[in-house]
Scaffold this motif. Sequence first.
Motif, mmCIF file in Angstrom:
data_model
loop_
_atom_site.group_PDB
_atom_site.id
_atom_site.type_symbol
_atom_site.label_atom_id
_atom_site.label_comp_id
_atom_site.label_asym_id
_atom_site.label_seq_id
_atom_site.Cartn_x
_atom_site.Cartn_y
_atom_site.Cartn_z
ATOM 1 N N VAL A 298 1.012 -0.862 0.060
ATOM 2 C CA VAL A 298 0.097 0.141 0.168
ATOM 3 C C VAL A 298 0.563 1.285 0.021
ATOM 4 O O VAL A 298 2.167 1.418 1.150
ATOM 5 N N ALA A 299 0.792 1.747 -0.791
ATOM 6 C CA ALA A 299 1.820 2.863 -0.951
ATOM 7 C C ALA A 299 1.574 4.036 -0.216
ATOM 8 O O ALA A 299 2.423 4.906 -0.194
ATOM 9 N N HIS A 300 0.199 4.827 -0.238
ATOM 10 C CA HIS A 300 0.116 5.660 1.127
ATOM 11 C C HIS A 300 -0.878 4.800 2.180
ATOM 12 O O HIS A 300 -1.889 5.829 2.143
ATOM 13 N N PRO A 301 -0.404 4.680 2.865
ATOM 14 C CA PRO A 301 -1.579 4.425 4.064
ATOM 15 C C PRO A 301 -1.807 5.312 4.798
ATOM 16 O O PRO A 301 -1.077 5.877 5.354
ATOM 17 N N ASP A 302 -3.292 5.215 4.943
ATOM 18 C CA ASP A 302 -3.807 5.868 6.113
ATOM 19 C C ASP A 302 -3.018 7.750 5.978
ATOM 20 O O ASP A 302 -2.438 8.472 6.953
ATOM 21 N N LEU A 303 -3.521 7.702 5.029
ATOM 22 C CA LEU A 303 -2.764 8.902 4.388
ATOM 23 C C LEU A 303 -3.901 10.408 5.398
ATOM 24 O O LEU A 303 -5.383 10.081 4.986
ATOM 25 N N GLU A 304 -3.490 10.997 5.733
ATOM 26 C CA GLU A 304 -4.058 12.081 6.052
ATOM 27 C C GLU A 304 -3.396 14.195 6.260
ATOM 28 O O GLU A 304 -2.684 14.043 6.109
ATOM 29 N N PRO A 305 -4.315 14.661 5.814
ATOM 30 C CA PRO A 305 -4.058 16.418 5.935
ATOM 31 C C PRO A 305 -3.281 16.594 6.942
ATOM 32 O O PRO A 305 -3.102 15.966 8.400
ATOM 33 N N TRP A 306 -1.530 17.102 6.676
ATOM 34 C CA TRP A 306 -1.180 17.560 7.552
ATOM 35 C C TRP A 306 -0.329 19.175 7.521
ATOM 36 O O TRP A 306 -0.551 19.818 6.606
ATOM 37 N N THR A 307 -0.452 19.695 8.439
ATOM 38 C CA THR A 307 0.250 21.165 8.531
ATOM 39 C C THR A 307 2.185 21.067 8.516
ATOM 40 O O THR A 307 2.427 21.077 9.187
ATOM 41 N N PRO A 308 2.466 21.517 7.900
ATOM 42 C CA PRO A 308 4.681 21.530 7.939
ATOM 43 C C PRO A 308 4.670 22.106 8.625
ATOM 44 O O PRO A 308 3.968 23.731 8.620
ATOM 45 N N THR A 309 5.222 21.857 9.828
ATOM 46 C CA THR A 309 5.929 22.974 10.186
ATOM 47 C C THR A 309 7.474 23.956 9.420
ATOM 48 O O THR A 309 7.421 23.253 8.393
ATOM 49 N N PRO A 310 7.503 24.872 10.473
ATOM 50 C CA PRO A 310 8.243 25.561 9.544
ATOM 51 C C PRO A 310 9.629 24.233 9.270
ATOM 52 O O PRO A 310 10.464 25.024 8.242
ATOM 53 N N ALA A 311 10.469 23.754 10.317
ATOM 54 C CA ALA A 311 11.768 23.276 9.935
ATOM 55 C C ALA A 311 11.344 22.629 8.445
ATOM 56 O O ALA A 311 11.978 21.786 7.360
ATOM 57 N N GLU A 312 10.207 21.591 8.531
ATOM 58 C CA GLU A 312 9.729 20.815 6.771
ATOM 59 C C GLU A 312 9.698 21.841 5.852
ATOM 60 O O GLU A 312 10.251 21.284 4.578
ATOM 61 N N LEU A 313 8.861 22.583 5.993
ATOM 62 C CA LEU A 313 8.965 23.390 4.981
ATOM 63 C C LEU A 313 10.288 24.245 4.430
ATOM 64 O O LEU A 313 10.792 24.516 3.300
#
Length: 300
Positions: A217-232
């Motif tokens: 399963v390529a995208h298990p339990d996919l959910e919306p996410w708000t990226p952190t400043p470090a991730e961005l």
Amino acid sequence: MPRVALATYDPRTEPSKDRDLPVLVRALRDAGAGAEAVHWDDESVDWAAYDLVVIRSTWDYSWRAAEFTAWAEKCGQVTRIANPVDVVRWNADKRYLGDLAAAGVPVVPTRYLASKQNPGETLGVDDLPGDREFVVKPVFGAGARFAARYTPGERETAVAQVARMHAEGLTAMVQPYLTRIDVSGERALQFFGGRLLHASRKRAVLSPGTAYDADKVAHPDLEPWTPTPAELAVAERALAAVPDTPELLYARVDLVDGEDGAPRVMELELVEPNLFLWLHPTSLPVVVDAILDAAAAAAR
């Protein structure tokens, strides 16, 4: 009226796995474009008849990388293709992670095992990590194809996988399994038209004991996410490091946490990333507008 082709794969007798495609085609038509979903390997298609070809879900390309790259180059000679051919060629081979690392982008540490070793050289158990879990996968791959997670005690099985890949002419990648992914998951930051579109998070794809050639399963339990400043910040560094700073219509940066808890690039998807518009329906108008702007610019 701009003519836009959304390049996809031929599912043959199976339903297409691209849930976004019919919605995107309909939205583009409603906005006044002549939009069509077209199989990338359909030899009867006149690609020059389109103002813009957007590579969307050519999800069989990793099995046919040379053929796909040749198609993209041919298509790019007669019309505008997004993303550009040079980007497709560079990004289709996951050895681009070495380029990102050389540019100072934090990436998952990666070792490459080419199919053509020195004469008489074979891969042995001692050539693979003996002190931690690790992952083996091909440089040309998608959807966790030919990817597996191993413990040090499973190195003989991993050697057999690499031998199978080498027999098929594939270069293998070996990466440490970053265990924080089991807790914090993998985050996908989507960019479109040069701006952050939305982000998602999924749990780890590779489970212990799952064979490399098993369906996953390529995208298990996919959910919306708000990226952190470090991730961005890491995502933007990765995009800035793409050679020759090309104009990218779309991009997806997949991130995981390193052992220090800081985000690292697992993959930079510039060829055919799943957009997950079904999970983020409010992003659809932004994608449509960006495609229409690109098509109008190409038509001028």
